[in-house]
Design a protein around this motif. Structure first.
Motif, PDB file in Angstrom:
ATOM      1  N   SER A   1      32.060  37.935 113.816  1.00  0.00           N
ATOM      2  CA  SER A   1      32.275  38.714 115.030  1.00  0.00           C
ATOM      3  C   SER A   1      31.057  38.640 115.932  1.00  0.00           C
TER       4      SER A   1
ATOM      5  N   GLU B   1      29.124  40.818 117.091  1.00  0.00           N
ATOM      6  CA  GLU B   1      28.441  42.106 117.031  1.00  0.00           C
ATOM      7  C   GLU B   1      26.921  41.985 116.982  1.00  0.00           C
ATOM      8  N   TYR B   2      26.398  40.815 117.145  1.00  0.00           N
ATOM      9  CA  TYR B   2      24.963  40.611 117.070  1.00  0.00           C
ATOM     10  C   TYR B   2      24.267  41.347 118.217  1.00  0.00           C
ATOM     11  N   ASP B   3      23.110  41.902 117.922  1.00  0.00           N
ATOM     12  CA  ASP B   3      22.396  42.699 118.919  1.00  0.00           C
ATOM     13  C   ASP B   3      21.725  41.855 119.992  1.00  0.00           C
TER      14      ASP B   3
ATOM     15  N   GLY C   1      27.994  37.745 110.468  1.00  0.00           N
ATOM     16  CA  GLY C   1      29.415  37.539 110.298  1.00  0.00           C
ATOM     17  C   GLY C   1      29.990  36.762 111.447  1.00  0.00           C
TER      18      GLY C   1
ATOM     19  N   ASP D   1      20.366  39.349 114.669  1.00  0.00           N
ATOM     20  CA  ASP D   1      20.584  40.752 114.337  1.00  0.00           C
ATOM     21  C   ASP D   1      19.810  41.103 113.084  1.00  0.00           C
TER      22      ASP D   1
ATOM     23  N   ARG E   1      20.607  43.416 110.949  1.00  0.00           N
ATOM     24  CA  ARG E   1      21.466  43.812 109.841  1.00  0.00           C
ATOM     25  C   ARG E   1      22.749  43.000 109.737  1.00  0.00           C
ATOM     26  N   TYR E   2      23.407  42.768 110.887  1.00  0.00           N
ATOM     27  CA  TYR E   2      24.740  42.188 110.845  1.00  0.00           C
ATOM     28  C   TYR E   2      24.694  40.677 110.727  1.00  0.00           C
TER      29      TYR E   2
END
Length: 121
Positions: A105, A107-109, A103, A98, A100-101
C-alpha cells in the motif's frame, strides 16, 4: 524528517537496463523500510519493490525476476536495478520510506519527487 532524492531515470530501449538511486537525509535511514512506487500516465500509482533494513525484499509480480532492490546503509541510498525493461514499465518512479510500515500500500510516510523512466519499443 527524512528527505528522499531520486536519480537515474531516463530513456531506454525495450530490453535495456537502468538503475535508479534514492539518497535519504537523516541519521536513521538504516532502520527505515525503503521502496519504490511508480505511476504511468492515466493510471493509478502502484507498488514496485521494497526492502527492510534486514534486507528482506518484496516485489510486485510484474517486476519479479527483472528488477532488484538493494540498499547501502553506509551511503543512505537505496537502488532499483531494472533489467529487461518493457514499454509498460514507462512511468514516474518514486522512492518511498517509512520507519514502521512496509507493504504494497502507499502508506509510506516519506516520498521523493519522482524520476521519469521511459522505455521505447
Amino acid at each position: 524528517q527524512v528527505q528522499l532524492v531520486e536519480s537515474g531515470g531516463g530513456l531506454v530501449q525495450a530490453g535495456g537496463s537502468l538503475r535508479l538511486s534514492c539518497t535519504a537525509s537523516g541519521r536513521t535511514f538504516r532502520s527505515y523500510a525503503m521502496g519504490w512506487f511508480r505511476q504511468a500516465p492515466g493510471k493509478e500509482r502502484e507498488f514496485v519493490a521494497a526492502t527492510r533494513w534486514t534486507s528482506t525484499t518484496y516485489y510486485a509480480d510484474s517486476v519479479k525476476g527483472r528488477f532488484t532492490i538493494s540498499r547501502d546503509n553506509a551511503k543512505n541510498t537505496v537502488y532499483l536495478q531494472m533489467n529487461s525493461l518493457k514499454p509498460e514499465d514507462t512511468a514516474v518512479y518514486y522512492c518511498v520510506g517509512d520507519q514502521r510500515y512496509i507493504g504494497f500500500s502507499d502508506e509510506y510516510d516519506y516520498w521523493g519527487q519522482g524520476t521519469q523512466v521511459t522505455v521505447s519499443s
